[in-house]
Design a protein around this motif. Structure first.
Motif, PDB file in Angstrom:
ATOM      1  N   VAL A  88      60.611  34.408  34.308  1.00 13.77           N
ATOM      2  CA  VAL A  88      60.624  35.667  33.551  1.00 13.77           C
ATOM      3  C   VAL A  88      62.074  36.084  33.298  1.00 13.77           C
ATOM      4  N   LEU A  89      62.420  36.221  32.030  1.00 14.05           N
ATOM      5  CA  LEU A  89      63.733  36.773  31.669  1.00 14.05           C
ATOM      6  C   LEU A  89      63.576  38.253  31.368  1.00 14.05           C
ATOM      7  N   ILE A  90      64.478  39.059  31.888  1.00 10.52           N
ATOM      8  CA  ILE A  90      64.542  40.469  31.520  1.00 10.52           C
ATOM      9  C   ILE A  90      65.836  40.627  30.722  1.00 10.52           C
ATOM     10  N   ASP A  91      65.688  40.823  29.446  1.00  9.65           N
ATOM     11  CA  ASP A  91      66.733  40.766  28.423  1.00  9.65           C
ATOM     12  C   ASP A  91      67.287  39.333  28.315  1.00  9.65           C
ATOM     13  N   ALA A  92      67.831  39.057  27.148  1.00 12.87           N
ATOM     14  CA  ALA A  92      68.219  37.674  26.840  1.00 12.87           C
ATOM     15  C   ALA A  92      69.576  37.663  26.159  1.00 12.87           C
ATOM     16  N   GLY A  93      70.575  38.242  26.853  1.00 14.79           N
ATOM     17  CA  GLY A  93      71.948  38.215  26.358  1.00 14.79           C
ATOM     18  C   GLY A  93      72.590  36.855  26.574  1.00 14.79           C
ATOM     19  N   THR A  94      73.914  36.799  26.432  1.00 10.27           N
ATOM     20  CA  THR A  94      74.593  35.497  26.468  1.00 10.27           C
ATOM     21  C   THR A  94      74.522  34.834  27.842  1.00 10.27           C
ATOM     22  N   GLY A  95      74.193  35.582  28.888  1.00 13.79           N
ATOM     23  CA  GLY A  95      74.038  34.997  30.225  1.00 13.79           C
ATOM     24  C   GLY A  95      72.994  33.902  30.274  1.00 13.79           C
ATOM     25  N   VAL A  96      72.010  33.949  29.353  1.00  5.18           N
ATOM     26  CA  VAL A  96      70.954  32.934  29.310  1.00  5.18           C
ATOM     27  C   VAL A  96      71.542  31.536  29.135  1.00  5.18           C
ATOM     28  N   GLY A  97      72.660  31.438  28.410  1.00  6.87           N
ATOM     29  CA  GLY A  97      73.256  30.140  28.098  1.00  6.87           C
ATOM     30  C   GLY A  97      73.826  29.416  29.299  1.00  6.87           C
ATOM     31  N   ASP A  98      73.900  30.068  30.466  1.00  5.21           N
ATOM     32  CA  ASP A  98      74.382  29.401  31.675  1.00  5.21           C
ATOM     33  C   ASP A  98      73.285  28.622  32.386  1.00  5.21           C
ATOM     34  N   LEU A  99      72.014  28.796  31.966  1.00  6.74           N
ATOM     35  CA  LEU A  99      70.926  28.062  32.625  1.00  6.74           C
ATOM     36  C   LEU A  99      70.881  26.624  32.103  1.00  6.74           C
ATOM     37  N   PRO A 100      70.662  25.640  33.016  1.00  6.13           N
ATOM     38  CA  PRO A 100      70.455  24.262  32.557  1.00  6.13           C
ATOM     39  C   PRO A 100      69.179  24.159  31.711  1.00  6.13           C
ATOM     40  N   LEU A 101      69.069  23.092  30.942  1.00  2.66           N
ATOM     41  CA  LEU A 101      67.958  22.965  29.994  1.00  2.66           C
ATOM     42  C   LEU A 101      66.588  23.053  30.674  1.00  2.66           C
ATOM     43  N   HIS A 123      58.118  34.022  29.974  1.00  2.81           N
ATOM     44  CA  HIS A 123      58.070  35.413  29.498  1.00  2.81           C
ATOM     45  C   HIS A 123      59.488  35.937  29.298  1.00  2.81           C
ATOM     46  N   ILE A 124      59.685  36.700  28.223  1.00  6.36           N
ATOM     47  CA  ILE A 124      60.946  37.423  28.009  1.00  6.36           C
ATOM     48  C   ILE A 124      60.602  38.882  27.766  1.00  6.36           C
ATOM     49  N   LEU A 125      61.144  39.771  28.593  1.00  6.79           N
ATOM     50  CA  LEU A 125      60.956  41.210  28.423  1.00  6.79           C
ATOM     51  C   LEU A 125      62.237  41.786  27.825  1.00  6.79           C
ATOM     52  N   LEU A 126      62.094  42.565  26.767  1.00  2.00           N
ATOM     53  CA  LEU A 126      63.276  43.102  26.093  1.00  2.00           C
ATOM     54  C   LEU A 126      63.362  44.610  26.242  1.00  2.00           C
ATOM     55  N   SER A 127      64.579  45.083  26.572  1.00  2.21           N
ATOM     56  CA  SER A 127      64.772  46.533  26.697  1.00  2.21           C
ATOM     57  C   SER A 127      64.923  47.186  25.330  1.00  2.21           C
ATOM     58  N   HIS A 128      65.545  46.493  24.375  1.00  2.00           N
ATOM     59  CA  HIS A 128      65.707  47.024  23.017  1.00  2.00           C
ATOM     60  C   HIS A 128      66.262  45.943  22.108  1.00  2.00           C
ATOM     61  N   SER A 129      66.483  46.273  20.854  1.00  2.00           N
ATOM     62  CA  SER A 129      66.770  45.245  19.843  1.00  2.00           C
ATOM     63  C   SER A 129      68.252  44.908  19.695  1.00  2.00           C
ATOM     64  N   HIS A 130      69.147  45.584  20.392  1.00  3.04           N
ATOM     65  CA  HIS A 130      70.575  45.320  20.162  1.00  3.04           C
ATOM     66  C   HIS A 130      70.944  43.880  20.507  1.00  3.04           C
ATOM     67  N   LEU A 131      71.914  43.368  19.723  1.00  2.36           N
ATOM     68  CA  LEU A 131      72.249  41.940  19.752  1.00  2.36           C
ATOM     69  C   LEU A 131      72.634  41.449  21.135  1.00  2.36           C
ATOM     70  N   ASP A 132      73.380  42.277  21.893  1.00  2.00           N
ATOM     71  CA  ASP A 132      73.847  41.811  23.211  1.00  2.00           C
ATOM     72  C   ASP A 132      72.692  41.593  24.186  1.00  2.00           C
ATOM     73  N   HIS A 133      71.470  42.032  23.829  1.00  2.23           N
ATOM     74  CA  HIS A 133      70.300  41.866  24.695  1.00  2.23           C
ATOM     75  C   HIS A 133      69.289  40.849  24.163  1.00  2.23           C
ATOM     76  N   VAL A 134      69.434  40.436  22.890  1.00  2.00           N
ATOM     77  CA  VAL A 134      68.407  39.555  22.296  1.00  2.00           C
ATOM     78  C   VAL A 134      68.948  38.221  21.796  1.00  2.00           C
ATOM     79  N   LEU A 135      70.268  38.043  21.739  1.00  2.00           N
ATOM     80  CA  LEU A 135      70.767  36.877  21.003  1.00  2.00           C
ATOM     81  C   LEU A 135      70.457  35.560  21.681  1.00  2.00           C
ATOM     82  N   GLY A 136      70.069  35.576  22.944  1.00  2.00           N
ATOM     83  CA  GLY A 136      69.661  34.320  23.588  1.00  2.00           C
ATOM     84  C   GLY A 136      68.317  33.806  23.116  1.00  2.00           C
ATOM     85  N   ILE A 137      67.468  34.675  22.543  1.00  2.00           N
ATOM     86  CA  ILE A 137      66.094  34.251  22.223  1.00  2.00           C
ATOM     87  C   ILE A 137      66.057  33.166  21.146  1.00  2.00           C
TER      88      ILE A 137
END
Ligand SMILES: [Zn+2]
Ligand SMILES: [Zn+2]
Length: 261
Positions: free
Chosen positions: A27-40, A48-62
């Motif tokens: 389960v991801l809670i928000d999907a900012g650039t931190g997501v890119g540190d996970l191995p494939l 599951h991805i839960l989003l707090s809001h639509s701003h880019l810093d929270h969704v750009l990993g999706i």
């Protein structure tokens, strides 16, 4: 339950990633650039991805996550990754990201019948059941429709909660609800220093002076983790935070940190 901080900064620079938390492995809670540190393989395990809001810093990993794991998940016969958010947030994703111009529509790829992403609306006050883990959608006050989340640690943890405020300005409804919950960790934003209080108010974020007024509405003594500080502003924000008289244990959240529930 384990919550790992993948990113907790308000913007990017080397060593600074934007908001993303990993609850257990799936389960991801928000999907900012931190997501890119996970191995494939860890990316492919997210269901599951839960989003707090639509701003880019929270969704750009999706959009990038969807592209990265599409083949692996299709080959393994895995179901779509469920993206949970307010209807307005999901509409923003459809209109502004998965529109064929910024990025392909991954809610219809690789096929419309078995896509890699599916979108699921929630409402404030909903209690989501993700495989027996319960997550409540909390109110937030921001420049776009926004929420926070409370993860229930379950009976084994005495129903202690991990709470994330999302991006928010002063938020009286949040404190009314939190007064009814047992808290083990509160992750709360303080995006600006007191020197930038005006900017904080216009953009509906908090500065340390606001944080003091907000935390005065929270009883007991809670582990408080400050998040969403801009790179370069950490010292100024934390100096303001240290000046607050508060019964809570307050520190700056760190990427890589694990919190147990
Ligand atoms: Zn925001
Ligand atoms: Zn933000």
């Amino acid at each position: 339950m384990n919550i790992r901080v993948l990113g907790c900064s308000g913007a990017i620079a080397a060593g600074y990633k934007t908001t993303a938390f990993l609850l257990d492995a799936d389960v991801l809670i928000d999907a900012g650039t931190g997501v890119g540190d996970l191995p494939l393989d860890a990316l492919a395990a997210v269901d599951h991805i839960l989003l707090s809001h639509s701003h880019l810093d929270h969704v750009l990993g999706i959009p990038l996550l969807a592209d990265a794991v599409l083949r692996l998940r299709a080959a393994a016969g895995r179901p779509p990754i469920q993206v949970h958010a307010l209807p307005e947030t999901l509409q923003a994703l459809r209109q502004h990201i998965f529109n064929g111009a910024i990025w392909p529509d991954f809610t219809a790829l690789p096929t419309r019948e078995a896509p890699v992403l599916s979108l699921h609306p929630f409402a404030i006050g909903d209690r989501l059941d993700l495989g027996g883990r319960f997550i409540e959608v909390l109110p937030a006050i921001h420049t776009v429709p926004a929420v926070g989340f409370a993860v229930d640690g379950g009976a084994a943890a005495g129903h202690a909660h991990w709470v994330f405020t999302g991006d928010t300005g002063p938020n009286p409804a949040l404190w009314r609800r939190l007064a009814q919950l047992r808290l083990s960790h509160l992750v709360i934003e303080t995006a600006f220093s007191d020197d930038e209080a005006e900017l904080a108010h216009v953009s509906q974020h908090l500065c340390p002076a606001d944080l003091g007024q907000e935390l005065a509405q929270l009883g007991g003594s809670v582990n408080v983790h400050i998040t969403h500080i801009k790179p370069g502003e950490v010292d100024a924000v934390m100096q303001g935070v240290r000046g607050l008289a508060s019964p809570h244990r307050i520190g700056a959240l760190q990427a890589g940190q694990h919190m147990q529930l």
